[in-house]
Design an enzyme around this catalytic site. Structure first.
Site, mmCIF file in Angstrom:
data_model
loop_
_atom_site.group_PDB
_atom_site.id
_atom_site.type_symbol
_atom_site.label_atom_id
_atom_site.label_comp_id
_atom_site.label_asym_id
_atom_site.label_seq_id
_atom_site.Cartn_x
_atom_site.Cartn_y
_atom_site.Cartn_z
ATOM 1 N N THR A 38 0.838 -1.213 0.000
ATOM 2 C CA THR A 38 0.000 0.000 0.000
ATOM 3 C C THR A 38 0.870 1.259 0.000
ATOM 4 O O THR A 38 0.366 2.336 -0.273
ATOM 5 C CB THR A 38 -0.960 0.032 1.216
ATOM 6 N N VAL A 60 7.934 -6.931 6.578
ATOM 7 C CA VAL A 60 8.334 -7.080 7.996
ATOM 8 C C VAL A 60 7.746 -8.321 8.664
ATOM 9 O O VAL A 60 8.110 -8.629 9.799
ATOM 10 C CB VAL A 60 7.970 -5.827 8.843
ATOM 11 N N TYR A 148 -8.262 -5.569 11.238
ATOM 12 C CA TYR A 148 -7.399 -4.422 11.564
ATOM 13 C C TYR A 148 -7.429 -4.165 13.068
ATOM 14 O O TYR A 148 -6.383 -4.077 13.720
ATOM 15 C CB TYR A 148 -7.898 -3.198 10.801
#
Ligand code: UDP
Length: 329
Positions: A38, A60, A148
């Site tokens: 993104t 990551v 999220y």
């Protein structure tokens, strides 16, 4: 004095790139990391010629290796807008769990201080208003936003555990709605959505009846709050946001007035679990960091609109198209 070195994950994203700019300006050696799902390389391209900036194209959620010392790690990697994390839900969960685990492990080895980007979404669709840090939240773990919200809640839990059990220096910022230059026009968030619609001459889409509220903070104010928190000695979460609350319906009218267009507002369906109201209680930030937002919505919106208006056709195209349509979680 020896130069401080900071690793910023999500460096090519909206907030990450503004943080890179700030730490470069403050004289740090900045290592930016992003897998560009993104994030956009354009956001940090201007830093590439600098000797104090390095970029690692890395995910990551995989083992992170950074040679040399690190003083600070800022974990800002994550899809962050509802339509993004609905498209890549598993990656969203992984970056908030495996990703932060790798960052915390790296921090232990390097004896670095970690600051994590948490969110007002940890409060879910809140039953208290405004939201203070000691409110535990009202989140549907299996709702569409759960990927999220729960990732960020887990991220806070793991960070606190590393602080408590390993004595790691950690900071947690709970970020409320933030806006400014470099947002992606198609990231689904309300401000780029409205500005994009106004620029294309389309009607503005208000979800639901527009009575839901948000409180919008200009990005420079947020960055200042984050820098102050990083240098404080406060390990508990701190809300950073602008308490100036507005309904989404009124916000649409403000955008129409700002852009000088004659767009109509059209009302469409409200997304599932869309929070009805959101406003930070920033007593803690004021008391501990001496921080509060300085930029009014009127000023911040003008800067942001001028930025989008000033983009070339090619730059606008890039802001309207995703990199991650084919991304496999
Ligand atoms: N929203 C809207 N029209 C749009 C995009 C968003 O009315 O084109 C609404 C959305 O339903 C929410 C608010 O604006 O109530 C803020 O949405 P955003 O996605 O920016 O962030 P959120 O705070 O919900 O994470």
């Amino acid at each position: 004095m020896e130069q401080k070195r900071v690793l910023i994950t999500g460096a090519a994203g909206f907030l990450g790139s503004h943080l890179c700019d700030r730490f470069i300006a403050d004289g740090y050696h900045v290592i930016g990391m992003d897998n560009l799902i993104t994030g956009r390389i354009e956001n940090i391209e201007h830093l590439f010629p600098l000797k104090n900036f390095e970029f690692y194209n890395h995910d990551v959620t995989k083992f992170i290796h950074v040679p040399g010392k690190l003083d600070y790690i800022l974990h800002f990697a994550s899809p962050a807008s509802p339509i993004d994390y609905l498209k890549i839900p598993i990656q969203t969960l992984k970056v908030g769990s495996l990703g932060i685990h790798n960052c915390l492990g790296l921090a232990r080895v390097k004896k670095a201080r970690v600051l994590i980007a948490s969110t007002s979404e940890v409060y879910g669709d809140p039953e208290v208003h405004p939201q203070t840090e000691d409110y535990w939240g009202h989140v549907n773990p299996i709702g569409p936003r759960g990927v999220y919200d729960e990732a960020k809640r887990f991220q806070e839990a793991l960070t606190m555990a590393y602080h408590t059990y390993h004595g790691l220096e950690t900071r947690i910022v709970r970020i409320f709605n933030t806006y400014g230059p470099r947002m992606r026009l198609n990231d689904g968030r309300v401000l780029p959505a409205f500005i994009g619609q106004a620029l294309r001459g389309e009607d503005l889409t208000v979800f639901g009846d527009g009575s839901q509220t948000r409180s919008f903070c200009y990005v420079d104010d947020l960055v200042e709050g984050i820098v102050r928190l990083l240098h404080s000695d406060y390990p508990e979460p701190v809300n950073i946001g602008n308490p100036d609350e507005i309904t989404i319906g009124d916000f649409a009218e403000e955008i129409i007035a700002l852009t000088g267009t004659n767009q109509k507002v059209i009302y469409t369906e409200l997304p599932v679990n869309d929070p009805k109201q959101r406003q930070p209680d920033i007593t803690r930030a004021k008391t501990i960091l001496g921080w509060e937002a300085q930029v009014t919505r009127q000023e911040g919106l003008k800067i942001t609109y001028d930025y989008f208006k000033g983009l070339s056709k090619e730059e606008l195209y890039k802001k309207e198209h995703n990199n991650f349509e084919d991304y496999i979680n």
